[in-house]
Design a protein around this motif. Structure first.
Motif, PDB file in Angstrom:
ATOM      1  N   GLU A 111      35.445 102.123 -29.756  1.00  0.00           N
ATOM      2  CA  GLU A 111      34.048 102.524 -29.811  1.00  0.00           C
ATOM      3  C   GLU A 111      33.111 101.344 -29.564  1.00  0.00           C
ATOM      4  O   GLU A 111      32.026 101.504 -29.018  1.00  0.00           O
ATOM      5  CB  GLU A 111      33.740 103.154 -31.171  1.00  0.00           C
ATOM      6  N   ARG A 122      38.680 109.471 -24.511  1.00  0.00           N
ATOM      7  CA  ARG A 122      38.969 109.546 -25.945  1.00  0.00           C
ATOM      8  C   ARG A 122      39.361 110.970 -26.294  1.00  0.00           C
ATOM      9  O   ARG A 122      38.645 111.916 -25.970  1.00  0.00           O
ATOM     10  CB  ARG A 122      37.736 109.131 -26.736  1.00  0.00           C
ATOM     11  N   SER A 141      40.524 102.744 -33.063  1.00  0.00           N
ATOM     12  CA  SER A 141      39.379 103.582 -32.688  1.00  0.00           C
ATOM     13  C   SER A 141      38.072 102.807 -32.799  1.00  0.00           C
ATOM     14  O   SER A 141      37.175 102.944 -31.958  1.00  0.00           O
ATOM     15  CB  SER A 141      39.332 104.826 -33.584  1.00  0.00           C
TER      16      SER A 141
END
Length: 767
Positions: free
Chosen positions: A545, A2, A541
């Protein structure tokens, strides 16, 4: 892996001789940016604290899987902070070393050098009647020198204080032209030092702002209802520089930068006011040309240059009216490129929080006397006014963004249900080709408009207003319009919009948008496209996650979304436009339709839509079905979200779409080595913040503490970018700070001869 960008917008306060301390801090910010560049390019580090910062970034990547890139892309400063900001900005843009500025502060920022040659006492007998004043200030028992200066440097301070007091009175003791030459020397030394690559990636602009006070002021025309126009005097000036992210990077010519640095630091009473003629004399003495002079003055002092009075404009210290220049830095947050996740920080350097610049009275509980009241009203209070209003504005913006995110989360089930109903679930299993994406977007947008009912009319007119006002701002900027010209352009553009029928009730109604309105938005609605891609990136995102294991295809999808976003963001930049749109913008008040058409032709948003669809379709095809479905639900469902959230965020719709966090770097925030703030560490706070001008030891002390405090705080700021719940192993941060402190002490001990006992003491305190 990331990737995240920690973007720093640096705001540097004024502080008179505490400029030396602030230089130590900005030096560490610069070293952090260099370490980040080396980390991402695989190049070796220069050593010292820079190597520790690289170790920090490597540790974060190894322990958390997050690859952090640190960028400083906005710098704003006033007075002493303005000088440091100018040099830091030049170092970032050019890749030059910031080290030569250290010599300017340690060697040149001395009373004996700064005093104007014409103001120096000619002999020991000069102003003998002033000697008792110097003796009283320097030698009284329990006085400042006895309390704060080491025994072996007291004679130096007493002697310099005596010469300072016996210099000319009722005129500034420090020389303006000499100070200008010091600044030119330092900039030249930077240019002659070995240069590396710029500290920002291509396309990422650096913006530099320096505040200045126009002593006599300049007329500003303001539009009222009645009378229709008035003229008021404006004293605030902001000198701005930008390299626009272009290669090769160029902030400004050396005289341009020296002009800004000298003008912002014309501290009232200490330095003479600055004028263009002073810089002209300094350059003539060096037999040096100023090729950008006319263009720079026309840009910096446009009203004065237009009537031929730029050379006579009197400029004084920028901190008089704007010691904390948050406004310019906040404004620059708009329209920044984004190619990965961004953590935006507003970092301000305050060298002496809660310490007044001047003390002309006793305890604060006492009623101020005659001179204290006048001086406080004219200088002290404006300079020290708290920044609460600035912080409130930043926090209000962040609250609106957080509120918008909660609303999006709350309505997501309904939006996804609407998209499911509209297309059917099986459609998500098909390959999302560019043609299909285009058709799906149009279908979803039409459905959102019709299902919104009466709410769409309000949304549509709000969106229309935002698009038109953004276009007016763009045209006015390209035309270099003042307030009155801006008002004329606004009137002409809105008249053209009404002529097109876009403000009529039927154009944007509960039934959706008319064909004319749809065509207008397709040609001009840049903000909607940017908001949609930012929403898509946020959803990608979130999916990443929540994933139980890394998904390379998610990273590919995010990269594609950022690449598409960059296409649109580029079209917000002023330097995107060529000569034809600029010419059309100059005639916008007379030919508004032509100006609008020129902007649309230059941006060519329909072509960009096709390129963006191609990027996204290719990336989405590689996603697993479940993740592809989630991403497409957000992308196609965005019109539904936008109708619900635009009223909350119409003013921030195209900015970096994240809350802005504010961090301070100040002595009071640094206790890893020694608690007690500025009083326990800094010497420059003495003599009403002029203290460091009286002793090399004072300057060395403050410079060293600036580096140590800067190291502590930049490590804190980098670590704070980790997501909630993600931490480094216990003791890691404390160990890295100690390593940085030791590296700084080892590097500076050979150079800072006047404070050798302090090194021994600090090494014991660091442990």
């Amino acid at each position: 892996m990331r990737e995240k960008e920690l973007r720093l917008a640096l705001v540097c306060y004024g502080g008179i001789s505490l400029a030396v301390y602030m230089h130590g801090i900005t030096l560490e910010v610069w070293r952090l940016a260099r370490a980040s560049r080396a980390f991402h390019s695989g190049e070796p580090c220069a050593g010292g604290s820079e190597s520790v910062y690289r170790d920090l970034l490597e540790t974060i990547e190894r322990e958390t899987g997050i690859r952090v890139r640190v960028l400083v892309d906005i710098v704003a400063g006033a007075s002493a902070g303005g000088i440091n900001g100018v040099f830091l900005g030049q170092a970032i843009a050019s890749g030059q070393s910031l080290e030569p500025l250290t010599e300017l502060w340690l060697e040149g920022a001395d009373v004996d050098i700064l005093i104007d040659p014409d103001a120096r006492p000619l002999s020991r007998a000069t102003k003998m009647w002033a000697t008792p004043l110097a003796w009283w200030a320097a030698g009284r028992r329990g006085g400042t020198i006895e309390r704060t200066v080491d025994a072996d440097t007291r004679e130096e301070v007493r002697a310099k204080l005596s010469r300072f007091v016996r210099a000319r009175w009722f005129a500034p003791p420090f020389g303006g032209e000499g100070f200008t030459n010091l600044l030119l020397d330092a900039l030249d030394a930077m240019a002659q030092s070995p240069a590396g690559e710029p500290l920002l990636p291509p396309g990422q602009p650096l913006d530099l702002f320096v505040t200045v006070t126009d002593f006599h002021g300049h007329p500003e025309r303001l539009v009222l209802n009645s009378p229709p126009e008035i003229v008021e005097t404006e004293h605030r000036l902001v000198i701005s520089f930008s390299d626009h992210g272009l290669s090769p990077r160029y902030l400004g010519d050396t005289p341009d930068l020296a002009f800004a640095a000298r003008a912002t630091a014309s501290f009232p009473g200490a330095f003479p006011p600055f004028t263009v003629s002073e810089l002209d004399r300094a350059l003539a003495g060096r037999k040096r040309e100023w090729p950008t002079r006319s263009a720079f003055l026309a840009r910096t002092l446009p009203r004065q240059a237009a009537i031929g009075t730029a050379e006579d404009t009197v400029l004084i210290d920028g901190a008089v009216l704007a010691n904390a220049p948050f406004g310019a830095a906040t404004q620059a947050l708009k329209d920044r490129p984004a190619r990965r996740e961004v953590d935006r920080r507003m970092v301000y350097i305050d060298p002496k929080p809660n310490i007044d610049a001047f003390r002309l009275s006793g305890a604060k509980a006492e009623l101020p006397g005659f001179f204290a009241t006048i001086f406080g009203a004219l200088s002290d209070i404006p300079r020290e006014q708290p920044i609460g209003d600035n912080l409130d504005a930043i926090e209000a913006r962040s609250r609106r963004i957080r509120r918008m995110r909660k609303i999006v989360d709350a309505i997501r089930p309904e939006v996804e249900g609407a998209i499911d109903t509209l297309f059917g679930r099986t459609f998500f299993l098909d390959n999302p080709t560019p043609a299909r994406l285009t058709a799906w977007r149009a279908k979803a947008q039409d459905a959102a408009a019709r299902q919104a009912g009466y709410a769409y009319a309000a949304y549509g007119h709000l969106k229309l207003s935002g698009v038109v006002e953004d276009m007016i701002d763009q045209i006015a900027t390209l035309a270099s319009a003042d307030r009155i010209a801006n008002s004329e352009i606004r009137g002409a553009i809105w008249a053209e919009i009404r002529k097109m029928g876009l403000t009529e009730p039927g154009a944007l109604s509960a039934n959706g948008a008319s064909e004319t309105a749809v065509a207008f938005f397709r040609d001009h609605d840049l903000g909607f496209r940017i908001r949609r891609l930012r929403a898509l990136i946020r959803r990608i995102s979130e999916i990443e996650e929540a994933a139980s294991e890394p998904l390379p295809s998610i990273q590919t999808a995010r990269d594609a979304a950022y690449s598409a976003l960059a296409l649109y963001l580029d079209r917000q930049m002023d330097d995107f436009f060529g000569p034809d749109p600029i010419t059309a913008a100059g005639n916008a008040a007379q030919q508004p339709a032509a100006a609008m058409a020129a902007i649309a032709a230059a941006r060519d948003l329909r072509l960009v839509d096709d390129r963006a669809d191609d990027l996204l379709a290719t990336a989405l095809t590689d996603l697993p079905k479940a993740e592809r479905r989630d991403v497409l639900l957000t992308y196609l469902g965005f019109p539904f979200y936008d109708i619900a959230t635009l009223p909350l965020l119409h003013s921030e719709g195209t900015d970096e779409f994240n809350p802005v966090l504010v961090d301070r770097i100040a002595p009071d925030d640094c206790s890893a080595i020694r608690a007690g703030g500025a009083e326990a560490t800094l010497k420059g706070i003495q003599f009403n913040s002029f203290g460091a001008f009286f002793s090399r030891a004072y300057r060395e002390n403050d410079y060293l503490w600036g580096r140590l405090h800067g190291a502590e705080r930049v490590i804190d700021i980098v670590v704070s970018t980790l997501p909630v719940g993600v931490t480094l192993p216990p003791g890691t941060v404390a160990t890295l700070k100690k390593q940085a402190f030791r590296a700084i002490l080892a590097q500076e001990r050979p150079r800072l001869d006047a404070i050798q006992p302090l090194f021994d003491q600090l090494e014991r305190e660091v442990g």
